[in-house]
Design an enzyme around this catalytic site. Structure first.
Site, mmCIF file in Angstrom:
data_model
loop_
_atom_site.group_PDB
_atom_site.id
_atom_site.type_symbol
_atom_site.label_atom_id
_atom_site.label_comp_id
_atom_site.label_asym_id
_atom_site.label_seq_id
_atom_site.Cartn_x
_atom_site.Cartn_y
_atom_site.Cartn_z
ATOM 1 C CD GLU A 1 -2.777 -1.371 -0.008
ATOM 2 O OE1 GLU A 1 -3.093 -0.366 -0.682
ATOM 3 O OE2 GLU A 1 -3.112 -2.540 -0.328
ATOM 4 C CD GLU A 45 -2.238 -3.720 -7.415
ATOM 5 O OE1 GLU A 45 -1.343 -4.448 -6.937
ATOM 6 O OE2 GLU A 45 -3.021 -3.080 -6.711
#
Ligand code: ZN
Length: 499
Positions: free
Chosen positions: A265, A294
């Site tokens: 994250e 991502e």
């Protein structure tokens, strides 16, 4: 031009205020709203999100965009504003075809499905979630019929998350991974060592939070523009480059879950914090391509975080915060964080078998949207594919089909972006080595900020202004291919497992 431009900016500002409230409500619902308070938040979110939607489809905006598009064509706008106007006009033309009632129904169903998923997962009972899932599938199909009438439904969904990618391109990449990785994983599993029980002892959750702080600071997450919370499933969201938030979930007997979620994250958050601030509150800001996003979280989590050298400068500090690590040698730690095994839960999977978790979901989504497979047949299909790719089957729905929140949110077509991110990472690593030299050495010397700086410069600052294919081409000077990722896996794991 200036009056029109001013009017347009004012309009964007107001739209953004609605969006701001929606983001805040979402954050609150996922991190701290009590169960009985959810309903009130769902109502408020539905209201503000519908107001935002009404503004984004209002004829007034359409008129402004038409006029501004004329200016863009005749070269009277900066490149940034050209991008913003063209992108908003495309979205406007797409969104205005959605009947407002359908949009309201979708938002309401989405919130209800989210709550149903939480309850179903707790009870490990897919049948509690199935009618909500069916509704989300039907509504998604109906929405896509309005937004992308010319496209096949699943291709339209893929394009929404990773613009420019379709199932033909993804099939090619994923088939190559399957062909190379299925036999390679079998080879690795032949050299399996017994489980290391040191990693399942008690690790204080509060100390795990402090370990997260250490890691986030280390990789370059800026506190003045970021904060953290806790949720069922870790995620990152942002209001602008100046307020980026991430969550984690702490398990007493599994410290690696929170450690790697923090790095993952953190990678998403660093991306958002470093987008050109001039793009804030416009469609040029906040990267809207999930695969590209991502690629950054997974670059930090896997390429950097699962590299032995990443830990050399901070392993002792980690042991000060979480004392059980003092008893675990850096070599054992390195082996554990790269422990390849067939497992049930995607978010806990090692980076190699992770590929199969995504390929499985991608193939199930194709079965839902192409073959119209009924929802009650999905758990069985899930279990069959788990057997096929990972040789194990879940004991119940919670560790099987109910493990991810994506489908409850209607995020169909999202899963492939995780693996596309890793595919780009193989390519980005090659490019980084060419330009920065020995990445292992930079990590060993604690110079990770140089790596972060390179990623800021090459990828982050562009926000949404370059589509994934363009970004990969600009950074790597090559078309997208799975080859570099496969080579990275083979080199790394051949060494770790002595193959
Ligand atoms: Zn992510």
């Amino acid at each position: 031009m200036s009056r029109l431009f001013e009017e347009f900016q004012q309009y964007l500002k107001k739209m953004n205020q609605y969006n701001h409230v929606c983001t805040l409500l979402y954050w609150d619902m996922k991190t701290c709203t009590p169960r009985l308070g959810q309903e009130g938040h769902v109502e408020a979110l539905t209201h503000f999100s519908s107001e935002h939607f009404a503004m984004s489809t209002a004829p007034e905006l359409g008129r402004m965009l038409d006029e501004l598009a004329g200016l863009a064509e005749s070269d009277q706008l900066s490149d940034t504003w050209k991008f913003i106007v063209r992108r908003m006009k495309r979205d406007f033309d797409r969104d205005k075809r959605i009947p407002p009632q359908l949009y309201r129904t979708f938002v309401q169903a989405q919130a209800e499905a989210g709550n149903a998923w939480v309850e179903a997962r707790k009870a490990s009972d897919f049948s509690m979630f199935a009618p909500h899932l069916q509704k989300m599938i039907d509504l998604t199909r109906e929405m896509t019929g309005y937004t992308d009438p010319e496209k096949e439904v699943y291709d339209a969904l893929l394009d929404q998350y990773e613009e420019g990618m379709d199932s033909a391109a993804i099939d090619g990449l994923f088939e190559e991974l399957k062909k190379e990785l299925i036999p390679f994983v079998k080879e690795i599993l032949g050299k399996q060592k017994p489980e290391n029980e040191a990693f399942t002892q008690y690790f204080d959750p509060d100390a795990q939070k402090r370990a997260q702080d250490l890691l986030l600071d280390y990789i370059g997450f800026r506190r003045e523009a970021g904060s953290t919370g806790e949720s069922e499933h870790p995620f990152t969201l942002n209001f602008s480059s100046k307020d980026v938030r991430l969550t984690n979930h702490y398990f007493e007997n599994d410290p690696l879950s929170a450690i790697f979620s923090a790095i993952h994250e953190g990678g998403h958050a660093i991306f958002e914090q470093n987008v050109n601030p001039e793009y804030d509150n416009t469609v040029a800001g906040s990267c809207c391509y999930m695969g590209l996003h991502e690629s950054q979280s997974r670059f930090y989590e896997n390429i950097l975080g699962r590299n032995k050298n990443f830990w050399i400068p901070i392993y002792e500090k980690l042991g000060e915060i979480l004392p059980p690590f003092r008893e675990i040698s850096p070599d054992d730690f390195y082996r554990e964080i790269n422990h390849v095994k067939n497992s049930l839960i995607r978010v806990n999977a090692d980076e190699v078998t992770y590929c199969f978790h995504i390929i499985l979901r991608y193939e199930i989504e194709k079965a839902i949207f192409r073959d119209r497979l009924p929802v009650d047949e999905l758990p069985a299909l899930w279990n069959r594919k788990m057997q096929e790719y990972l040789q194990i089957a879940p004991r119940d729905d919670a560790e099987g089909i109910l493990q991810d929140m994506h489908w409850s949110d209607g995020y169909f077509g999202y899963f492939p972006s995780y693996l596309l991110g890793s595919i780009y990472d193989g390519m980005f690593l090659d490019a980084m080595k060419e330009e920065l030299g020995d990445v292992d050495e930079l990590l060993r010397e604690g110079k990770i900020r140089e790596i972060t700086g390179w990623l800021n410069e090459k990828i982050h600052r562009y926000g949404s202004t370059r589509r994934p294919k363009e970004a990969v081409m600009a950074v790597c000077k090559k078309e997208i291919s799975a080859g570099p990722l496969i080579r990275y896996f083979k080199e790394k794991y051949t060494q770790i497992y002595g193959l």
